[in-house]
Motif scaffolding. Sequence first.
Motif, PDB file in Angstrom:
ATOM      1  N   GLU A  22      -1.163  -7.371  -3.231  1.00 40.11           N
ATOM      2  CA  GLU A  22      -0.371  -6.183  -3.519  1.00 40.11           C
ATOM      3  C   GLU A  22       0.602  -6.449  -4.662  1.00 40.11           C
ATOM      4  O   GLU A  22       0.713  -5.669  -5.601  1.00 40.11           O
ATOM      5  CB  GLU A  22       0.411  -5.778  -2.271  1.00 40.11           C
TER       6      GLU A  22
ATOM      7  N   HIS B  21      -0.731  -5.196   1.980  1.00 46.73           N
ATOM      8  CA  HIS B  21      -1.432  -3.934   2.190  1.00 46.73           C
ATOM      9  C   HIS B  21      -2.876  -3.979   1.711  1.00 46.73           C
ATOM     10  O   HIS B  21      -3.656  -3.114   2.056  1.00 46.73           O
ATOM     11  CB  HIS B  21      -0.692  -2.792   1.486  1.00 46.73           C
ATOM     12  N   PHE B  22      -3.197  -4.943   0.871  1.00 52.26           N
ATOM     13  CA  PHE B  22      -4.579  -5.033   0.409  1.00 52.26           C
ATOM     14  C   PHE B  22      -5.296  -6.239   0.996  1.00 52.26           C
ATOM     15  O   PHE B  22      -6.376  -6.594   0.557  1.00 52.26           O
ATOM     16  CB  PHE B  22      -4.645  -5.086  -1.119  1.00 52.26           C
ATOM     17  N   GLY B  23      -4.635  -6.931   1.946  1.00 44.64           N
ATOM     18  CA  GLY B  23      -5.209  -8.161   2.510  1.00 44.64           C
ATOM     19  C   GLY B  23      -6.425  -7.867   3.372  1.00 44.64           C
ATOM     20  O   GLY B  23      -6.722  -6.742   3.699  1.00 44.64           O
TER      21      GLY B  23
END
Lengths: 322, 322
Positions: free
Chosen positions: A4, A320-322
């Motif tokens: 992120e 949030h993009f993991g």
Amino acid sequence: MPAEFDLIRSYFTHAAPRTVLGVGDDAALIDAGKGRLLAVAADMLVAGRHFFRDADPESLGHKALAVNLSDMAAMAATPRWATMGIAMPRADARWVAGFSRGFMALARKHGVDLIGGDTTRGPLNICVQIIGEVPARQALRRDGAKAGDDIWVSGTLGDAALAVAARTKRIRLKPAELKQAQQRLDRPQPRIALGLALRGVARSAIDVSDGLLADLGHICERSKVAAVVALERLPLSPLLRRYRSVPAAQAALLGGGDDYELCFTAAPVKRAAVEHAAAKARTRVTRIGRVIRAPAGVCSVVVVDGDGLPLAPVRRGFDHFG
Amino acid sequence: MPAEFDLIRSYFTHAAPRTVLGVGDDAALIDAGKGRLLAVAADMLVAGRHFFRDADPESLGHKALAVNLSDMAAMAATPRWATMGIAMPRADARWVAGFSRGFMALARKHGVDLIGGDTTRGPLNICVQIIGEVPARQALRRDGAKAGDDIWVSGTLGDAALAVAARTKRIRLKPAELKQAQQRLDRPQPRIALGLALRGVARSAIDVSDGLLADLGHICERSKVAAVVALERLPLSPLLRRYRSVPAAQAALLGGGDDYELCFTAAPVKRAAVEHAAAKARTRVTRIGRVIRAPAGVCSVVVVDGDGLPLAPVRRGFDHFG
């Protein structure tokens, strides 16, 4: 580092010649003249990611503003004005009435005017932008920590993440316990009074929104220092203390987000001043560790147990993009 | 009146004691001291509603900032700082690179610093907030129109909505024509220079984002006046002129959004000054009608044809909850 932040930094970080402090802190600072800075921050909350889809609208209204007020607290800014963009699947007047009630009650409490925004149809999404004021040179930034500083944190840590762990079946709580944890998750109390009282006292600050390790890590990176935190000193609620041997609770304590407490550093000579500021703000603060020079340039956060031995690395923060 | 505005007004309109001008104009105005106001606006763009899901990311980046710059133009404010919240389904670096390229190119062109924001995973949603500066008493507001004022509009109207009509099969355009209309939809040029040149010249202004009738209607409601617009005087591109007898094109002209032209009013004595401002801003302006007293208190917009006879009512603007 979470993808992120990589994304934000690589594509949205540009020279900001008209700006005192740009992307990368709790808020940006712009010069408003007469020795006054404006602090500007924006947070976006997405259904199913930042809050449960069945979240009570009044609590959600509270939280949407609270997370932004928390950014003002971390900058030692007085919050003044907010705008809001909101997308919702349908024009549900009862939902909007509840949301507005929660939002406006907190706005009035902190003297914030809602001055504009945008309402549209779409998957539920709330984006609040806040503008506050702070005298020049009194803003608390992430990049002010110095080796030797004490590290402090307000309130207690981990309760909000404990509620998330319970709702996602990673830990089992009794109904009364879940209610208590859920209250911390749903109704964070931004530490505005503490932030203001720490003007001229603290050297750096951040709000704990992504988890203590991640957020203290941001201070370390921006200040080019490292940190040692004593696990035994971390302030726990009676609820978290009861579950502290459970891995999910430990993860909540160190890596859970949504506490919206302040983590800040101050010179040891300021200990009495910090205690005084906390008393003035009627907010508990706890000294949890020390800032050290970054060993070999690595701006890490190390947590040591009661024997002074470092813990194995813990999941750091929420990507949030993991 | 569209339900969207009902919702906003009833639930999010509150006393704003620290604010010069609150919810209900293109931007709010706050006092920044030294006779300077800050203009603050926020717009939220949702995939599938404000733009086609397959929109080119670079154009979308341009547009996300352009619609906010257009609000600054309508207030006669100089845009300075922007924040952005963006939710996207996945961390697609190529998409972000394109988006950022479009956004930052327009930001640089207008001297705007991107100073902060938030990036998260979620259904595609872009919320941009913008802050500009304008000297006190020089801001153009929606509530300044007076009976007798000329009504003006910049550029040409309806081309952007023509592209939407073509893409949604309500009108058939040749490929080259669609490309031309699509350019207006994807790459609106905010009328910043015109807004600035109209300081002290125009009496009220709004940007045409929801369609001429809807937006001029907002001026009328806020100014408690009515308006008469001559259909024959409306500025049409050669493309729109070619299709003007097609109902979808007429709807685009009067009720279509996304033109991001300025609609403004000025006293007749200012005609030369308006022409001079337009020349200075290298922007075409056209006088399209006149502000009148609101008949029986009804703040309506009437369009008259070449015989001076009123048209049947046309769909007014875009209601996101309609």
